[in-house]
Enzyme design. Structure first.
Site, PDB file in Angstrom:
ATOM      1  N   SER A 103       0.529  -1.108  -0.627  1.00  0.00           N
ATOM      2  CA  SER A 103       0.451  -0.084  -0.169  1.00  0.00           C
ATOM      3  C   SER A 103       0.732   1.596  -0.004  1.00  0.00           C
ATOM      4  CB  SER A 103      -0.621   0.366   0.943  1.00  0.00           C
ATOM      5  OG  SER A 103      -1.549   1.152   1.316  1.00  0.00           O
ATOM      6  N   GLY A 104       0.828   2.125  -1.208  1.00  0.00           N
ATOM      7  CA  GLY A 104       1.145   3.088  -0.832  1.00  0.00           C
ATOM      8  C   GLY A 104       2.330   3.438  -1.831  1.00  0.00           C
ATOM      9  N   THR A 108      -1.490   3.020  -8.156  1.00  0.00           N
ATOM     10  CA  THR A 108      -2.943   3.630  -8.757  1.00  0.00           C
ATOM     11  C   THR A 108      -2.241   3.908  -9.605  1.00  0.00           C
ATOM     12  OG1 THR A 108      -4.151   3.120  -6.813  1.00  0.00           O
ATOM     13  CG2 THR A 108      -4.700   4.318  -8.262  1.00  0.00           C
ATOM     14  N   ASN A 155      -2.154   5.163   3.191  1.00  0.00           N
ATOM     15  CA  ASN A 155      -1.851   6.043   1.922  1.00  0.00           C
ATOM     16  C   ASN A 155      -2.725   7.018   1.710  1.00  0.00           C
ATOM     17  OD1 ASN A 155      -1.574   7.330  -0.397  1.00  0.00           O
ATOM     18  ND2 ASN A 155      -2.160   4.082  -1.053  1.00  0.00           N
ATOM     19  N   SER A 158      -5.721   5.677  -0.878  1.00  0.00           N
ATOM     20  CA  SER A 158      -5.576   4.199  -1.195  1.00  0.00           C
ATOM     21  C   SER A 158      -6.478   3.804  -0.796  1.00  0.00           C
ATOM     22  CB  SER A 158      -5.389   3.946   0.296  1.00  0.00           C
ATOM     23  OG  SER A 158      -4.482   1.958   0.293  1.00  0.00           O
ATOM     24  N   SER A 159      -5.682   2.419  -2.988  1.00  0.00           N
ATOM     25  CA  SER A 159      -7.400   1.789  -2.950  1.00  0.00           C
ATOM     26  C   SER A 159      -7.931   0.471  -2.141  1.00  0.00           C
ATOM     27  CB  SER A 159      -6.385   1.061  -4.333  1.00  0.00           C
ATOM     28  OG  SER A 159      -5.916   2.180  -5.313  1.00  0.00           O
ATOM     29  N   GLY A 382      -2.226  -2.836  -2.382  1.00  0.00           N
ATOM     30  CA  GLY A 382      -1.614  -3.342  -2.218  1.00  0.00           C
ATOM     31  C   GLY A 382      -1.588  -4.094  -0.884  1.00  0.00           C
ATOM     32  N   GLU A 384      -0.938  -4.592   3.337  1.00  0.00           N
ATOM     33  CA  GLU A 384      -0.822  -4.303   4.191  1.00  0.00           C
ATOM     34  C   GLU A 384      -1.002  -5.131   5.707  1.00  0.00           C
ATOM     35  OE1 GLU A 384      -4.204  -1.667   2.883  1.00  0.00           O
ATOM     36  OE2 GLU A 384      -5.734  -2.760   3.646  1.00  0.00           O
TER      37      GLU A 384
HETATM   38  N1  LIG Z   1       5.493   8.720 -10.357  1.00  0.00           N
HETATM   39  C1  LIG Z   1       4.620   8.961  -9.127  1.00  0.00           C
HETATM   40  N2  LIG Z   1       5.477  10.546  -9.228  1.00  0.00           N
HETATM   41  C2  LIG Z   1       4.737  11.266  -8.233  1.00  0.00           C
HETATM   42  N3  LIG Z   1       4.303  10.946  -6.818  1.00  0.00           N
HETATM   43  C3  LIG Z   1       3.659   9.383  -6.871  1.00  0.00           C
HETATM   44  C4  LIG Z   1       4.568   8.345  -7.602  1.00  0.00           C
HETATM   45  N4  LIG Z   1       4.216   6.680  -7.966  1.00  0.00           N
HETATM   46  C5  LIG Z   1       3.286   7.612  -5.321  1.00  0.00           C
HETATM   47  N5  LIG Z   1       3.313   8.986  -5.680  1.00  0.00           N
HETATM   48  C6  LIG Z   1       2.429   8.909  -4.610  1.00  0.00           C
HETATM   49  O1  LIG Z   1       2.684   8.199  -3.825  1.00  0.00           O
HETATM   50  C7  LIG Z   1       0.833   7.496  -3.561  1.00  0.00           C
HETATM   51  C8  LIG Z   1       0.809   6.692  -3.312  1.00  0.00           C
HETATM   52  O2  LIG Z   1       0.565   6.131  -4.427  1.00  0.00           O
HETATM   53  P1  LIG Z   1      -0.890   4.775  -5.432  1.00  0.00           P
HETATM   54  O3  LIG Z   1      -2.036   5.837  -4.888  1.00  0.00           O
HETATM   55  O4  LIG Z   1      -0.820   5.180  -6.308  1.00  0.00           O
HETATM   56  O5  LIG Z   1      -0.180   4.152  -3.933  1.00  0.00           O
HETATM   57  P2  LIG Z   1      -1.025   2.268  -4.453  1.00  0.00           P
HETATM   58  O6  LIG Z   1       0.141   1.485  -4.560  1.00  0.00           O
HETATM   59  O7  LIG Z   1      -2.122   2.645  -5.136  1.00  0.00           O
HETATM   60  O8  LIG Z   1      -1.226   2.098  -2.800  1.00  0.00           O
HETATM   61  P3  LIG Z   1      -2.818   1.082  -2.327  1.00  0.00           P
HETATM   62  O9  LIG Z   1      -2.713  -0.289  -2.542  1.00  0.00           O
HETATM   63  O10 LIG Z   1      -2.802   1.778  -0.974  1.00  0.00           O
HETATM   64  O11 LIG Z   1      -4.192   1.601  -3.325  1.00  0.00           O
HETATM   65  C9  LIG Z   1       0.379   9.250  -4.694  1.00  0.00           C
HETATM   66  O12 LIG Z   1      -0.755   9.446  -3.530  1.00  0.00           O
HETATM   67  C10 LIG Z   1       1.329  10.214  -4.951  1.00  0.00           C
HETATM   68  O13 LIG Z   1       1.808  11.069  -4.081  1.00  0.00           O
HETATM   69 MG   LIG Z   2      -4.145   2.145  -5.188  1.00  0.00          MG
END
Ligand SMILES: Nc1ncnc2c1ncn2[C@@H]1O[C@H](COP(=O)(O)OP(=O)(O)OP(=O)(O)O)[C@@H](O)[C@H]1O
Ligand SMILES: [Mg+2]
Length: 1008
Positions: A103-104, A108, A155, A158-159, A382, A384
């Site tokens: 997660s994070g 996404t 996050n 977070s999805s 992700g 968690e």
């Molecule tokens: N390529 C990137 N460039 C800039 N910021 C990023 C990038 N990837 C992730 N982040 C930052 O990290 C945060 C978390 O990313 P994201 O929501 O994609 O995580 P996730 O893996 O989908 O988590 P979860 O499993 O909780 O959904 C985003 O809100 C953003 O602020």
């Molecule tokens: Mg996500």
């Protein structure tokens, strides 16, 4: 820009000098600090969350990666998207991009970057429908995140659901549709949030983004602390104000109607009101203390207050055909209310996704869909670990186990197994296979889900504690499961509350409380009926089973755990059918910092993701493998030995010949059924050479096809000609047959068929018609002439010419007598015939071929108004005047060439006057006569016949013959009129000059 920067560390972990954890970490850290967040392991992309905006996603960067190979540019997630797209376009094969990480870690974000890249490189022709589909795909993210994402302690975005999106492409490679599949939403968040966490974004967007007027409509106030479902955890503000606007814009783009959008926001508001409803129990009586919220909720859900109140406080029980109501106690009512709120939200979420799917559904025909391919993008929640982990974390982490298993299966296990199967020399690489954990959870009868289901199904007093006992009993020996019961000294675990799973990504302690209820996921039937009967059609549509009869017993629904397990198995099966690409996301720290590289946290992720093993397998392995037959089919055109077909051995031999010829022998290994290519460069060169050959092949095929078409057309033309010829012959034959039928009796007719109508010839008979007519005319002429002896034919011919020249305008023209022609040589006609013949002989000596055709005595009239007795002859070429008999025909005077004649004039009477008109203004005026007296018989007809025939022979046209009793002529250049006048007493015709005119006096009976 990153691509212009000097490469920091190595761009592919495979290139590390030593494959150790330290070297791996060193490279990752160096690159993270320099902003190079992407690094490859072969075709797997390791992505570090930068926690800051980096300028590496603009149009310029897209241009650099479009259509290029992985190794051509610095590592980038664009290159992975392009590789997946390239395979889809080139081989029409479905591909998928699996994004994993805790997660994070940035899953996404990565999925959005991929979609934006695909949108940017497709639809070069700017087609509206494709543009619409792309817009919907991109905008759908905003809606999905509003309703499916929430701030967690890991996050901010977070999805809280799993998302798998298939983007559908047509045969040209343009996105034409898609479908989103969602996986288990963490709906418990609607009613309960842990400290520091929030409810789903949509609640904050509505409260903080909507105008006062809107809020008034929903009976809400702009204060999150006033709502129980929002005030348990964090109430931090993110960017709700603008997000609320974006969500509504996205609704519009996706074609949601105003009513639908209203339904959505009203439902969210209704959930908030539901959350504030409180129950009070006075002995046996249960009442709702906060009626305004009940009222607002019922209004917004478009049900009556009474119905809502009843379904919240009572429950209908149907047993043995009887229906009765049972009052809830306060706990049951609280539970029911929360269950209702969760279920409403869950249904709403699924309904929104179904509406999105309707907007992106491929709109072509089934036949067109056959040529479509898809790129699947998987972005799930992700792995968690929270302070308190419940059923939801159990499902989320199980989902991550499954994906890790897929990765291990395809990248580590199957790859190594394939090398061994194919007889490629290989030293086995050890790795941790998490199948044991997957089995722990999902094994039939023995797994945790099965144990939970059994507990839910049992009648009697089974609670969470007894469930934990059952798990302890059944899983006591499992190395990845433990509890306080099994490990009494482990103080971390609470007695009869906690159990621990050693996941691939770490230990997680789960709190058993709530597992049974969450797994059962029951919702009182009364709620389903209540919402099905809502006046809001959209809402009613979300609750179809509410239509069911109360008394009807329904099968026990599948548990949430089993449903989730099944959806995971389906997902894995879907992914297995596609060519996978991987993005492995890593988060650098737990404090969302752009600068901190937490070695322990990162190393932990590298370890459990199996990245080091991935590098080892990859380093020793091959980038590409292909069955010999398929390989040959794809590249045979680049070698002279294999094009168009390889005949000198098996497909394997063919591949070997091709590879050796191209000089790739050192980079290739030959398995039993497949060829293995080690470096991407070789594959790239093969592809490049193939691309160069394709236009030639296309030209060749075009040439063949064009030739074939031309030959077909030529054959058709020949056939058409043959048909035409046959038809023409048939028509001609029919025409001739028709002629023969019409004229078959002609020889017996008086006019020998002249009166028979000549049929219209067909088109094909136009050419033959004149000849046929001539044959007929000749035949008729023969039939007419055959009665006459041949000696008379000459005269007959002249007579016919004379008759047709005079056209019946002169009654008497000597047609009854025998025509002699050269009368002057005849002793009967001319006593001095000898003198005449002598002179004529002389004339012949002078002018060769001058046969005398006609001769006669004549009275001549000249320009001096003198008439004199003379003679004249008509020869082949001219008309000559001679002296009369008195002068022995001596002087031969003026002549007129026959070809110079312009016309002849004669009279209709019995006289023998004839005027030869010519263009020299001096016509010859003769009156034929005998030697001593007038002619007894008419010679004019014969003279006309002779002259006209000769004229036609020379000039090929008819000479005009005028028949009139007043004749205009020219003598000595002057116009004179000759009037034929019958004069009583005149015996011999005579010229008389009077007042400029010439009177030709004749006996009166001469005139007609
Ligand atoms: N390529 C990137 N460039 C800039 N910021 C990023 C990038 N990837 C992730 N982040 C930052 O990290 C945060 C978390 O990313 P994201 O929501 O994609 O995580 P996730 O893996 O989908 O988590 P979860 O499993 O909780 O959904 C985003 O809100 C953003 O602020
Ligand atoms: Mg996500």
């Amino acid at each position: 820009m990153a691509m212009q920067q000097r490469e920091v560390g190595v761009r592919d972990f495979v290139l590390l000098e030593q494959i150790t954890m330290d070297k791996f970490m060193e490279n990752l850290k160096k690159r993270f600090h320099s902003g190079s967040i992407y690094t490859y392991i072969g075709e797997v992309c390791v992505s570090m969350n930068p926690y800051r905006q980096i300028n590496i996603y603009g149009p310029e960067t897209i241009k650099i990666y479009k259509g290029r190979e992985l190794f051509e540019n610095p590592p980038h997630i664009y290159a992975i998207a392009d590789a997946a797209y390239k395979i889809l376009k080139q081989r029409h094969q479905d591909t998928c991009i699996l994004i994993s990480g805790e997660s994070g870690a940035g899953k996404t974000e990565a999925s959005k970057i991929i979609m934006k890249y695909i949108a940017a490189i497709t639809n070069v022709h700017g087609q509206n429908e494709i543009e619409r589909v792309k817009n919907v795909l991109i905008q759908s993210n905003s809606i999905l995140e509003t309703f499916g994402n929430a701030k967690t302690n890991r996050n901010d975005n977070s999805s809280r659901f799993g998302k798998y999106m298939d983007i559908e492409f047509d045969y040209k490679g343009d996105p034409v549709g898609g479908i989103i599949t969602n996986y288990l939403l963490e709906k418990s968040r609607v009613v309960q949030q842990q400290s520091g966490e929030r409810n789903f974004h949509c609640f904050y967007q509505l409260l903080r983004g909507a105008s006062d007027m809107e809020l008034h409509r929903y009976d809400l106030i702009k204060d999150t602390s006033r709502y129980h479902y929002m005030n348990q955890g964090s109430m931090d503000a993110l960017s709700e104000k603008s997000d609320y606007k974006s969500t509504n814009i996205a609704f519009k783009t996706l074609g949601f109607t105003n009513e639908e959008v209203q339904t959505i926001w009203s439902t969210i508001a209704a959930i908030l009101h539901l959350g504030n409803i409180e129950f009070q129990s006075n002995e046996d009586d249960l009442t709702i203390s906060n009626k305004t919220h009940l009222q607002s909720a019922s209004n917004l859900l478009q049900v009556t207050e009474n119905e809502l109140s009843n379904s919240l406080t009572k429950r209908t029980i149907a047993a043995g055909g009887n229906v009765m109501l049972k009052e809830h106690d306060a706990t049951q009512a609280e539970y029911g209310k929360d269950a209702l709120a969760k279920a409403i939200y869950d249904r709403l979420f699924t309904w929104v996704i179904s509406r999105i799917n309707r907007a992106i559904l491929f709109r072509g025909t089934k036949n067109q869909a056959r040529f479509n391919s898809v790129i699947g993008v998987l972005d799930i929640y992700g792995f968690e670990i929270f302070d308190s982990n419940s059923f939801e974390q159990f499902c989320i982490n199980y989902c991550n186990e499954k994906l890790q298993q897929l990765f291990i299966e395809l990248v580590l296990k199957q790859e190594q197994e394939e090398y061994q199967r194919e007889g490629i020399e290989w030293t086995n690489i050890e790795y941790f296979n998490n199948k044991i954990i997957c089995d722990l959870i999902e094994q039939p009868h023995k797994g945790m889900i099965a144990i939970m289901d059994e507990a839910c199904l049992s009648v009697g007093k089974v609670n969470d504690e007894t469930l934990l006992g059952a798990m302890d009993k059944n899983l006591s020996t499992h190395p990845h499961y433990s509890s306080r019961q099994l490990k009494p000294i482990d103080k971390e675990l609470q007695h009869r509350v906690d159990f621990r799973i050693t996941h691939y990504a770490g230990d997680v302690i789960y709190n058993i409380n709530g597992f049974i209820e969450k797994n059962k996921d029951t919702l009182y039937q009364d709620f389903k009926r209540l919402l099905h009967h809502s006046k809001n059609v959209n809402l009613s549509e979300m609750w179809p089973e509410g239509a069911q009869d109360i008394k009807k017993t329904t099968k026990r629904p599948l548990t949430a755990g089993t449903l989730f397990q099944r959806s995971m198995i389906d997902l894995v099966n879907t992914l297995l059918k596609k060519e996978p690409f991987y993005v492995r996301c890593i988060k650098p720290n737990d404090i969302k910092s752009a600068t901190v590289f937490d070695d322990d946290r990162v190393q932990h992720q590298v370890r459990y993701l199996g990245l080091l093993e991935n590098v080892r397998v990859r380093r020793a392995g091959f980038v590409h493998r292909q069955r010999y037959d398929k390989f040959l089919l794809r590249y045979k055109m680049i070698s002279q030995y294999t094009w168009p077909n390889f005949h000198a051995g098996s497909d394997k031999d063919g591949v070997r010949v091709l590879i050796e010829e191209k000089g790739f022998g050192n980079d290739v290994k030959y398995g039993h059924t497949k060829v293995f290519i080690r470096s991407p460069n070789t594959l790239f060169t093969l592809e490049q050479q193939r691309n160069e050959m394709i236009p030639h092949i296309v030209t060749l095929l075009q040439k063949q096809v064009r030739g074939w078409i031309a030959r077909c057309n030529y054959k058709k033309m020949l056939a058409a000609l043959a048909i035409m010829r046959a038809y023409k012959t048939y028509k001609l034959r029919f025409y001739v047959h028709d002629l023969a039928q019409r004229f078959r009796n002609a020889k017996n007719m008086r006019d020998y068929g002249r009166s028979i109508l000549w049929p219209q010839p067909p088109l094909a008979g136009r050419k033959a018609e004149p000849q046929l007519k001539r044959i007929f005319d000749n035949w008729r002429a023969f039939m007419i002439l055959r009665k006459y002896p041949r000696s008379e034919w000459q005269q007959l011919r002249l007579q016919i010419i004379a008759a047709s020249a005079m056209k019946g305008r002169r009654k008497h023209w000597g047609q009854q007598r025998k025509w002699i022609g050269d009368y002057l040589s005849n002793s009967q006609e001319n006593t001095c015939y000898q003198a005449y013949t002598n002179n004529i002989r002389n004339l012949k000596n002078v002018q060769a071929n001058n046969t005398v055709l006609f001769s006669s005595f004549a009275k001549k009239y000249n320009k001096h108004n003198k008439s004199a007795d003379r003679a004249f002859i008509v020869t082949d070429s001219g008309i000559y005047k001679l002296d009369g008999a008195k002068h022995k025909f001596k002087n031969m005077n003026r002549s007129i060439c026959i070809k110079d004649l312009t016309s002849i004039s004669i009279s209709p009477g019995l006289d023998q006057l004839v005027i030869f008109h010519s263009s020299d203004n001096n016509d010859l005026v003769f009156a034929l006569q005998g030697e001593n007296s007038q002619l007894k018989e008419d010679h004019i007809g014969e003279l006309v016949g002779v002259i006209c025939k000769k004229y036609f022979d020379i000039c090929q046209r008819d000479l005009r013959v005028d028949v009139n009793s007043t004749i205009v002529c020219r003598l000595g250049g002057k116009s004179r009129t000759i009037i034929i006048q019958g004069e009583p007493g005149v015996e011999n015709p005579n010229f008389r000059h009077t007042a400029g005119n010439i009177i030709f006096e004749v006996p009166p009976f001469y005139c007609v």
